[in-house]
Enzyme design. Structure first.
Site, PDB file in Angstrom:
ATOM      1  N   PRO A 245       0.836  -1.207   0.018  1.00 22.08           N
ATOM      2  CA  PRO A 245      -0.021   0.123  -0.047  1.00 22.08           C
ATOM      3  C   PRO A 245       0.940   1.434  -0.069  1.00 22.08           C
ATOM      4  O   PRO A 245       1.079   1.668   1.053  1.00 22.08           O
ATOM      5  CB  PRO A 245      -0.746  -0.123   1.321  1.00 22.08           C
ATOM      6  N   ASP A 422       6.166   2.993   1.447  1.00 25.18           N
ATOM      7  CA  ASP A 422       5.210   1.714   1.938  1.00 25.18           C
ATOM      8  C   ASP A 422       4.495   2.399   3.315  1.00 25.18           C
ATOM      9  O   ASP A 422       5.090   2.611   4.345  1.00 25.18           O
ATOM     10  CB  ASP A 422       5.898   0.378   2.313  1.00 25.18           C
ATOM     11  N   HIS A 423       3.335   2.340   3.128  1.00 26.11           N
ATOM     12  CA  HIS A 423       2.272   3.289   4.424  1.00 26.11           C
ATOM     13  C   HIS A 423       2.270   1.949   5.532  1.00 26.11           C
ATOM     14  O   HIS A 423       1.825   2.686   6.607  1.00 26.11           O
ATOM     15  CB  HIS A 423       0.891   3.361   3.861  1.00 26.11           C
ATOM     16  N   ARG A 424       2.844   1.176   5.508  1.00 28.74           N
ATOM     17  CA  ARG A 424       3.020   0.085   6.596  1.00 28.74           C
ATOM     18  C   ARG A 424       4.174   0.244   7.216  1.00 28.74           C
ATOM     19  O   ARG A 424       4.086  -0.042   8.729  1.00 28.74           O
ATOM     20  CB  ARG A 424       2.732  -1.428   6.026  1.00 28.74           C
ATOM     21  N   CYS A 426       5.483   3.313   8.016  1.00 29.37           N
ATOM     22  CA  CYS A 426       5.675   4.512   8.523  1.00 29.37           C
ATOM     23  C   CYS A 426       4.389   5.330   8.294  1.00 29.37           C
ATOM     24  O   CYS A 426       3.605   5.077   7.437  1.00 29.37           O
ATOM     25  CB  CYS A 426       6.846   5.461   8.152  1.00 29.37           C
TER      26      CYS A 426
END
Length: 452
Positions: A245, A422-424, A426
């Site tokens: 994501p 990658d929003h996972r 940070c």
């Protein structure tokens, strides 16, 4: 009495399970020397020439250009002089016994040579090749040897990776019903893909209308197979888009000061330092302040995230366009190099990329990517992350634009910086802090001295 020895596709390292034949370097009936390259192959990482550890007469070749072979599949058979008991392990003169991981045995660039061991009790290969091989040469024939059929499969289904099981599960393919094309019947991703294609063909064949006898657009399309590097890139990008994501933020920055620094360095003694090494130095400084972005997400076999791996070392990849497509060479331990050393290493890797001589080690292990798409004359981009990395810095073209400088309107050299992450790993605050630091260093490169 000559003995026919079989040389198989060796382990090419870095988890590679096969390679595509690009061209043969020898002919059937040709006399070859020990460690002479016999075939050029393309893997998902690079194009390499494979040396044969045996010297003698080539009696058969296996496979044609464009065909993909798994590791362990036969490449050539060679009729060598000497008794059957004298092999590389016994010090026989017909073979070196050395097969480096994907490279010539005399090169030495990839580490110490490895011995190729023959399994005790293994039968010698037959002189007559199977139907897929080129016909044997009429010289030095060996007596045919009966080859036992492979034993029936028992126990767990041999599968190369969890991704293969996942692909089979998603498409309703029974792995137990497949015959693997890998070593010892190992089921590869290509085997599942063929089964899926066959199932789709069976389902759609009855309803497919007959093709018209005359089509006016038959000559207007060209089908280009995805092979080698292009296929590897396509698979990696598709996996990245499917699993990560990602999000992108961007900012404009006044690069006038950075260009002035580059020009001052160019006028001094020492190696030439261009913009890319300066940007690489900025990246390593920014990652030292935000180490959580020098990372990757760990997933279980089903693709569920389970942990974040934060790397202590910065292995900096940078995008390079070549005739074979886009590749991403990696500067290993970039955080330990001076700016001059960064410039020298990036120049070496760029030249190797253009000449097609990058090694698998040069293309793997990256933890962060720098993408200078400004060389294509574009301002911005939202790139796909280089899986399994968690972040990528993009740099657009530097162009003269109106800019408020010192409280007055002036013409300055402006670039757009983009940061995809990658929003996972940070949130937006961390990503924004990273990008703002990079922009400040571009606008005031002297500030880097505070962080080096």
């Amino acid at each position: 009495m000559p003995v026919v020895r079989e040389f198989t596709l060796p382990d090419l390292g870095e988890g590679l399970t096969g390679a595509e034949i690009i061209r043969w370097l020898v002919e059937v009936g040709e006399v070859i020397a020990v460690d002479q390259p016999v075939v050029e192959v393309e893997t998902a990482k690079a194009s390499v020439e494979v040396p044969c550890p045996y010297g003698g007469v080539v009696t058969a070749r296996f496979g044609e250009p464009g065909e993909e072979l798994p590791v362990g599949a036969p490449l050539v058979t060679v009729a060598v002089a000497g008794s059957e008991g004298s092999g590389p392990e016994e010090g026989g003169s017909e073979g070196s016994g050395n097969v480096l991981v994907g490279y010539g045995t005399a090169d030495g660039r990839s580490g110490a040579p490895r011995r190729r061991r023959v399994r005790p009790g293994a039968a010698a290969p037959a002189a007559a090749p199977p139907a897929s091989a080129v016909s044997a040469a009429p010289v030095m024939p060996a007596a045919p040897v009966a080859v036992a059929a492979p034993p029936a499969r028992s126990g767990p289904v041999p599968v190369i990776s969890p991704l293969v099981r996942r692909a089979a599960r998603e498409h309703g393919i029974d792995l137990a019903a497949l015959t693997g094309s890998g070593p010892d019947g190992l089921i590869l991703r290509a085997d599942v893909a063929r089964a899926v294609a066959a199932a789709v063909s069976r389902e759609t064949a009855p309803a497919a209308p007959a093709a018209p006898a005359d089509r006016s657009d038959q000559g207007d399309a060209e089908v280009v197979p995805l092979r080698g590097l292009r296929r590897a890139v396509a698979e990696k990008l598709a996996r990245s888009r499917r699993e990560i994501p990602d999000a992108t933020c961007w900012v404009d920055a006044d690069a006038t000061g950075l260009l002035e620094l580059k020009d001052r360095l160019a006028s001094g003694a020492g190696p030439r330092i261009g913009l890319l090494p300066l940007l690489a130095r900025i990246c390593t400084a920014a990652l030292a302040r935000h180490p959580e972005l020098n990372a990757g997400v760990i997933t279980d076999p089903d693709g569920t995230p389970t942990a974040i791996r934060r790397h202590r070392a910065v292995h900096l990849g940078f995008a390079a366009q070549t005739e074979r497509g886009l590749v991403v060479p990696v500067v290993h331990d970039a955080h330990r190099l001076t700016t001059e050393q960064l410039a020298a290493e990036m120049a070496r890797l760029t030249e190797a990329a253009r000449s097609g001589t990058l090694t698998p080690a040069d293309l793997t292990g990256g933890t962060f990517t720098l993408n200078n798409y400004g060389v294509f004359g574009v301002d911005g981009s939202t790139p796909i992350l280089n899986h399994p990395e968690a972040a990528m810095l993009g740099v657009g073209r530097i162009a003269a634009k109106p800019w408020v400088h010192g409280g007055e309107l002036a013409v300055r050299q402006v670039t757009q910086l983009s940061f995809t992450f990658d929003h996972r790993v940070c949130d937006g605050g961390t990503a924004g802090g990273f990008l703002r630091f990079v922009a400040d260093c571009v606008e005031h490169p002297g500030e880097l001295l505070r962080h080096l």
